[in-house]
Design an enzyme around this catalytic site. Structure first.
Site, PDB file in Angstrom:
ATOM      1  N   ASP A  70       0.875  -1.167   0.000  1.00 13.83           N
ATOM      2  CA  ASP A  70       0.000   0.000   0.000  1.00 13.83           C
ATOM      3  C   ASP A  70       0.914   1.218   0.000  1.00 13.83           C
ATOM      4  O   ASP A  70       1.577   1.519   0.998  1.00 13.83           O
ATOM      5  CB  ASP A  70      -0.884  -0.013   1.248  1.00 13.83           C
ATOM      6  CG  ASP A  70      -1.826   1.184   1.315  1.00 13.83           C
ATOM      7  OD1 ASP A  70      -1.638   2.154   0.546  1.00 13.83           O
ATOM      8  OD2 ASP A  70      -2.746   1.170   2.158  1.00 13.83           O
ATOM      9  N   VAL A  71       0.971   1.939  -1.114  1.00 13.15           N
ATOM     10  CA  VAL A  71       1.945   3.021  -1.241  1.00 13.15           C
ATOM     11  C   VAL A  71       1.664   4.184  -0.298  1.00 13.15           C
ATOM     12  O   VAL A  71       2.530   5.041  -0.099  1.00 13.15           O
ATOM     13  CB  VAL A  71       2.029   3.541  -2.699  1.00 13.15           C
ATOM     14  CG1 VAL A  71       2.574   2.466  -3.626  1.00 13.15           C
ATOM     15  CG2 VAL A  71       0.685   4.074  -3.175  1.00 13.15           C
ATOM     16  N   ASN A  97       2.679   5.123 -10.603  1.00 19.05           N
ATOM     17  CA  ASN A  97       1.419   4.996 -11.329  1.00 19.05           C
ATOM     18  C   ASN A  97       0.227   4.755 -10.412  1.00 19.05           C
ATOM     19  O   ASN A  97      -0.909   5.044 -10.788  1.00 19.05           O
ATOM     20  CB  ASN A  97       1.535   3.850 -12.336  1.00 19.05           C
ATOM     21  CG  ASN A  97       0.193   3.457 -12.927  1.00 19.05           C
ATOM     22  OD1 ASN A  97      -0.356   4.168 -13.767  1.00 19.05           O
ATOM     23  ND2 ASN A  97      -0.360   2.333 -12.465  1.00 19.05           N
ATOM     24  N   TYR A 165      -9.534  14.207  -6.778  1.00 17.64           N
ATOM     25  CA  TYR A 165      -8.641  13.651  -7.796  1.00 17.64           C
ATOM     26  C   TYR A 165      -7.855  14.755  -8.477  1.00 17.64           C
ATOM     27  O   TYR A 165      -6.624  14.670  -8.630  1.00 17.64           O
ATOM     28  CB  TYR A 165      -9.468  12.871  -8.821  1.00 17.64           C
ATOM     29  CG  TYR A 165      -8.649  12.174  -9.881  1.00 17.64           C
ATOM     30  CD1 TYR A 165      -8.033  10.959  -9.612  1.00 17.64           C
ATOM     31  CD2 TYR A 165      -8.490  12.724 -11.150  1.00 17.64           C
ATOM     32  CE1 TYR A 165      -7.274  10.308 -10.570  1.00 17.64           C
ATOM     33  CE2 TYR A 165      -7.741  12.083 -12.122  1.00 17.64           C
ATOM     34  CZ  TYR A 165      -7.138  10.872 -11.830  1.00 17.64           C
ATOM     35  OH  TYR A 165      -6.384  10.242 -12.791  1.00 17.64           O
ATOM     36  N   LYS A 169      -3.712  15.464  -8.556  1.00 19.74           N
ATOM     37  CA  LYS A 169      -2.959  15.444  -9.811  1.00 19.74           C
ATOM     38  C   LYS A 169      -2.281  16.784 -10.082  1.00 19.74           C
ATOM     39  O   LYS A 169      -1.192  16.827 -10.671  1.00 19.74           O
ATOM     40  CB  LYS A 169      -3.876  15.028 -10.969  1.00 19.74           C
ATOM     41  CG  LYS A 169      -4.341  13.584 -10.874  1.00 19.74           C
ATOM     42  CD  LYS A 169      -3.171  12.617 -10.779  1.00 19.74           C
ATOM     43  CE  LYS A 169      -3.591  11.177 -10.767  1.00 19.74           C
ATOM     44  NZ  LYS A 169      -2.443  10.237 -10.701  1.00 19.74           N
TER      45      LYS A 169
END
Length: 260
Positions: A70-71, A97, A165, A169
């Site tokens: 889990d990053v 990614n 989101y 980003k």
């Protein structure tokens, strides 16, 4: 240390792709393996990762390592990079990614838990992996490496009802620039690929209709995810004294240029 025979532009090089078990990450991992990279993929679901690793290995003839991670968890990220160093000795390429999204929602109705979840997956995860990659890349011999961040076209232009989101980003764009700047003295290059409407399970809804800024719901064109993998392979193929800082790869006819 494992002998991971190689060929092509990635000969003798090691790549880690986060979120590599499905979608864009899977396509990138497949492309890198075909180029001869020793590939490690991470994700949160062991069964999905093992299946992806087996499929890529059968296609390319190169073994692919799958590591559950889990990053957004600094302990798991550190353990992953420790394993990479122990088993491969170095890391030449990190592809940040991994990420997630939620269904479109009015900004004022987004639960705090969804905000923090997307922040952890999309931004904190990229930062933690970059941090560990720096520690490994600057001390290895030959020194240096490359980091490629999946920014999304939402790094510059949002869709309606996508505040969490879009915010993450946009932040990736800042992380990319800071990483590129701070990595110079260690021979670490960093670039960002902004992807628009690559055909994956996540974008399947685009064929049935996506909400537009004018309130209409319109079916949007998509492109093969292989084009994304090819673009990442090109970015990764450059010598470390050259860098693609930003690249946009998108379906030609999608509503992006002039969106809104």
């Amino acid at each position: 240390m494992t002998d991971w025979g190689s060929r092509g532009t990635g000969r003798g090089r090691v790549a880690l792709v986060t979120g590599g078990g499905t979608g864009i990450g899977l396509a990138i991992a497949r492309g890198l393996s075909a180029e001869g990279y020793a590939v490690i993929i991470t994700g949160r679901r062991a069964a999905v990762l093992e299946k992806a690793a087996a499929e890529i290995g059968a296609e390319t003839g190169h073994a692919v390592r799958a590591i559950v991670c889990d990053v957004g968890d600094p302990v798991q990220v550190k353990a992953t990079f420790t394993e990479v160093k122990q088993d491969f000795g170095r890391l030449d390429l990190l592809v940040n990614n991994a990420g997630s999204n939620v269904s479109p929602a009015l900004l004022e109705d987004i639960p705090f838990e969804e905000w923090t979840s997307i922040l952890a997956a999309n931004l904190t995860g990229a930062f933690l992996c970059t941090q560990q990659a720096f520690r490994l890349m600057k001390d290895q011999s030959p020194r240096g490496g490359r980091i490629i961040n999946n920014g999304s076209i939402s790094a510059t232009t949002p869709r309606p009802n996508s505040a969490p989101y879009t915010a993450t980003k946009h932040a990736i764009a800042g992380l990319t620039k800071s990483t590129s700047l701070d990595g110079r003295k260690y021979d670490i290059a960093c670039g960002q690929i902004d992807i628009g409407n690559a055909a994956t399970d996540m974008t399947a809804r685009m064929s049935t209709g996506v909400l537009q800024p004018n309130g209409e719901t319109v079916s949007e064109p998509t492109m093969s995810v292989k084009h994304v993998a090819d673009a990442v392979i090109y970015m990764a193929s450059l010598p470390l004294d050259a860098n693609v800082l930003n690249m946009t790869v998108m379906a030609t006819n999608m509503p992006f240029v002039g969106r809104g």
